[in-house]
Motif scaffolding. Structure first.
Motif, PDB file in Angstrom:
ATOM      1  N   ASP A  88      32.609 -31.517  13.080  1.00 21.03           N
ATOM      2  CA  ASP A  88      33.441 -31.645  11.692  1.00 21.03           C
ATOM      3  C   ASP A  88      34.042 -30.297  11.253  1.00 21.03           C
ATOM      4  OD1 ASP A  88      32.202 -34.151  11.437  1.00 21.03           O
ATOM      5  OD2 ASP A  88      30.510 -33.314  10.601  1.00 21.03           O
ATOM      6  N   PRO A  90      36.900 -27.447  10.815  1.00 16.81           N
ATOM      7  CA  PRO A  90      38.153 -27.222  10.548  1.00 16.81           C
ATOM      8  C   PRO A  90      39.001 -27.251  12.059  1.00 16.81           C
ATOM      9  CG  PRO A  90      37.509 -26.109   8.873  1.00 16.81           C
ATOM     10  CD  PRO A  90      36.296 -26.401   9.901  1.00 16.81           C
ATOM     11  N   ASP A  94      37.804 -31.346  11.500  1.00 20.74           N
ATOM     12  CA  ASP A  94      38.203 -30.960  10.273  1.00 20.74           C
ATOM     13  C   ASP A  94      37.726 -32.155   9.145  1.00 20.74           C
ATOM     14  OD1 ASP A  94      38.885 -29.639   8.053  1.00 20.74           O
ATOM     15  OD2 ASP A  94      40.861 -29.843   8.490  1.00 20.74           O
ATOM     16  N   ASP A  95      36.416 -32.480   9.205  1.00 22.86           N
ATOM     17  CA  ASP A  95      35.993 -33.553   8.123  1.00 22.86           C
ATOM     18  C   ASP A  95      35.218 -33.036   6.961  1.00 22.86           C
ATOM     19  OD1 ASP A  95      35.779 -36.108   6.958  1.00 22.86           O
ATOM     20  OD2 ASP A  95      35.686 -36.987   9.113  1.00 22.86           O
ATOM     21  N   VAL A  96      35.188 -33.609   5.872  1.00 22.82           N
ATOM     22  CA  VAL A  96      34.265 -33.358   4.859  1.00 22.82           C
ATOM     23  C   VAL A  96      32.939 -34.036   4.512  1.00 22.82           C
ATOM     24  CG1 VAL A  96      36.115 -32.098   3.596  1.00 22.82           C
ATOM     25  CG2 VAL A  96      35.747 -34.529   3.175  1.00 22.82           C
ATOM     26  N   ALA A 102      28.005 -33.691   1.853  1.00 26.42           N
ATOM     27  CA  ALA A 102      29.226 -32.803   2.423  1.00 26.42           C
ATOM     28  C   ALA A 102      28.772 -32.134   3.876  1.00 26.42           C
ATOM     29  CB  ALA A 102      29.242 -31.529   1.552  1.00 26.42           C
ATOM     30  N   THR A 103      29.953 -32.055   4.658  1.00 25.77           N
ATOM     31  CA  THR A 103      29.980 -31.668   6.242  1.00 25.77           C
ATOM     32  C   THR A 103      29.107 -30.067   5.877  1.00 25.77           C
ATOM     33  OG1 THR A 103      31.998 -30.879   6.168  1.00 25.77           O
ATOM     34  CG2 THR A 103      31.370 -32.823   7.300  1.00 25.77           C
ATOM     35  N   HIS A 105      29.760 -27.160   7.155  1.00 24.67           N
ATOM     36  CA  HIS A 105      30.747 -26.028   6.850  1.00 24.67           C
ATOM     37  C   HIS A 105      31.064 -26.017   5.426  1.00 24.67           C
ATOM     38  CE1 HIS A 105      33.792 -29.109   8.206  1.00 24.67           C
ATOM     39  NE2 HIS A 105      34.547 -28.477   7.254  1.00 24.67           N
ATOM     40  N   VAL A 106      31.408 -27.325   5.049  1.00 27.47           N
ATOM     41  CA  VAL A 106      31.716 -27.407   3.402  1.00 27.47           C
ATOM     42  C   VAL A 106      30.436 -26.918   2.552  1.00 27.47           C
ATOM     43  CG1 VAL A 106      32.345 -28.977   1.661  1.00 27.47           C
ATOM     44  CG2 VAL A 106      33.446 -29.188   3.748  1.00 27.47           C
ATOM     45  N   GLU A 110      31.920 -21.776   7.000  1.00 23.17           N
ATOM     46  CA  GLU A 110      32.332 -22.174   8.449  1.00 23.17           C
ATOM     47  C   GLU A 110      31.390 -21.191   9.692  1.00 23.17           C
ATOM     48  OE1 GLU A 110      36.256 -22.068   9.797  1.00 23.17           O
ATOM     49  OE2 GLU A 110      36.972 -22.774   8.024  1.00 23.17           O
ATOM     50  N   LYS A 239      30.514 -41.270   6.501  1.00 25.90           N
ATOM     51  CA  LYS A 239      31.778 -40.417   7.094  1.00 25.90           C
ATOM     52  C   LYS A 239      33.040 -41.198   6.995  1.00 25.90           C
ATOM     53  CE  LYS A 239      31.505 -42.227  11.818  1.00 25.90           C
ATOM     54  NZ  LYS A 239      31.270 -41.996  13.307  1.00 25.90           N
ATOM     55  N   THR A 240      33.965 -40.270   6.632  1.00 19.47           N
ATOM     56  CA  THR A 240      35.265 -40.692   6.582  1.00 19.47           C
ATOM     57  C   THR A 240      35.860 -41.746   7.609  1.00 19.47           C
ATOM     58  OG1 THR A 240      35.845 -38.269   6.038  1.00 19.47           O
ATOM     59  CG2 THR A 240      37.838 -39.979   6.122  1.00 19.47           C
TER      60      THR A 240
END
Ligand code: GRG
Length: 298
Positions: A88, A90, A94-96, A102-103, A105-106, A110, A239-240
């Protein structure tokens, strides 16, 4: 208890996997708190737990001890959770959004997400290296080698590398299958094989049949993932949705079309079923899981 015995079994295992993971993960209040909280955030309270379910169902065939199966399943789930955290980020997908929240890293930044994946991976091997009662040390060593290979350059990480390099490339079906055999399939295969090695030893020919089952169902899992990415909505998936097309990624849907991809998933499931034919009622749960993997809606 759910009315459907398979759903009841699945819910029970999912809850026991959650408790096993909970006990194996470092406490949130212990230093370094941010890392420990992020590890728990990325692992607990979400996910279908397909890999531990496969470990437990395969272990039933060989009469393996349930507590050992839960520990093996928890180790594989930690590898899976690490892969999702890194995937996930970046620098990769790169997903949120992941598992409806929230992922990593969000939520944690990171650097913490990178360390979370690293620490989950090493904890997985620590969990699997702790003696399993009744399992011969040589057998446990073989399990560690199988999981290492499945997670590394010849398995999941290698498949991810091929995936990243294939964005925008016109892959052929065999090339796509090879990529998924490594990226998604290797860990699913390891789950079945480790479960099957945790009890009464199976003759090589029977183990090979379970391996064939695992390969087919691993690929079916990915084909269904491609179909869902195209058909399901973000809320259902957690997920997106639609990322494959947005990122110009080759998928079974882009190569075969939607209805042919669905038919292929069913064909793979039927081939997986056929590999279980000689195992009798002991393999019923494994067969039901194959059905669940193909019929799932998220
Ligand atoms: C970063 C080394 C490294 C590898 C990443 C597994 C993976 C490789 C990336 C995940 C990307 C992805 C969406 C792959 C498709 C199949 C897949 C693994 C889906 C997620 O697994 P599920 O559906 O997830 O079992 P839950 O949340 O239910 O555990």
């Amino acid at each position: 208890m759910a009315a459907d015995p398979f759903i009841g079994w699945m819910t029970d295992i999912q809850q026991r996997v959650e408790r096993t993971l909970e006990a194996a993960l470092p406490p949130a209040e212990a230093e370094p708190c941010a890392l420990h909280q992020a590890m728990r955030y990325a692992t607990l309270g979400g996910g279908k737990r397909v890999r531990p379910l496969l470990v437990c169902a395969a272990g039933e065939i060989v009469g393996a001890a349930p507590d050992n199966l839960l520990r093996i399943g928890a180790a594989i789930e930690m590898i899976h959770a690490y892969s999702l955290v890194h995937d996930d980020m970046p620098c990769m997908d790169d997903d949120v959004l992941r598992r409806g929240k929230a992922t990593c890293h969000v939520a944690y930044g990171e650097a913490n997400a990178l360390l979370t994946g690293d620490a989950l991976q090493t904890l997985a091997f620590e969990v699997l290296a702790t003696p399993l009662p009744g399992v011969a040390p040589a057998e446990q060593l073989a399990m560690l080698a199988t999981l290492s290979r499945a997670a590394g350059h010849a398995g999941m990480a290698g498949g991810q590398a091929i995936d990243l390099a294939s964005v925008g490339q016109p892959l052929t079906l065999p090339e796509l299958e090879f990529m998924h055999l490594l990226k998604t399939g290797a860990l699913i295969r390891a789950a079945v094989l480790l479960g099957a090695r945790a009890g009464t030893p199976l003759p090589a020919e029977r183990l090979a049949r379970l391996d064939h089952f695992a390969k087919r169902i691993g690929l079916a899992f990915q084909v269904v993932d491609d179909v869902l990415d195209c058909e399901a909505d973000t809320q259902t998936l957690g997920k997106t949705a639609g990322k494959d097309a947005d990122n110009d990624k080759p998928t079974y849907v882009s190569l075969m079309g939607l209805s042919e991809a669905k038919r292929f998933a069913r064909e793979l499931r039927d081939d997986a079923f056929a590999a279980l034919a000689d195992f009798g009622p002991a393999a019923e749960r494994l067969g039901a899981l194959a059905d669940y993997i193909v019929a799932r809606s998220f």
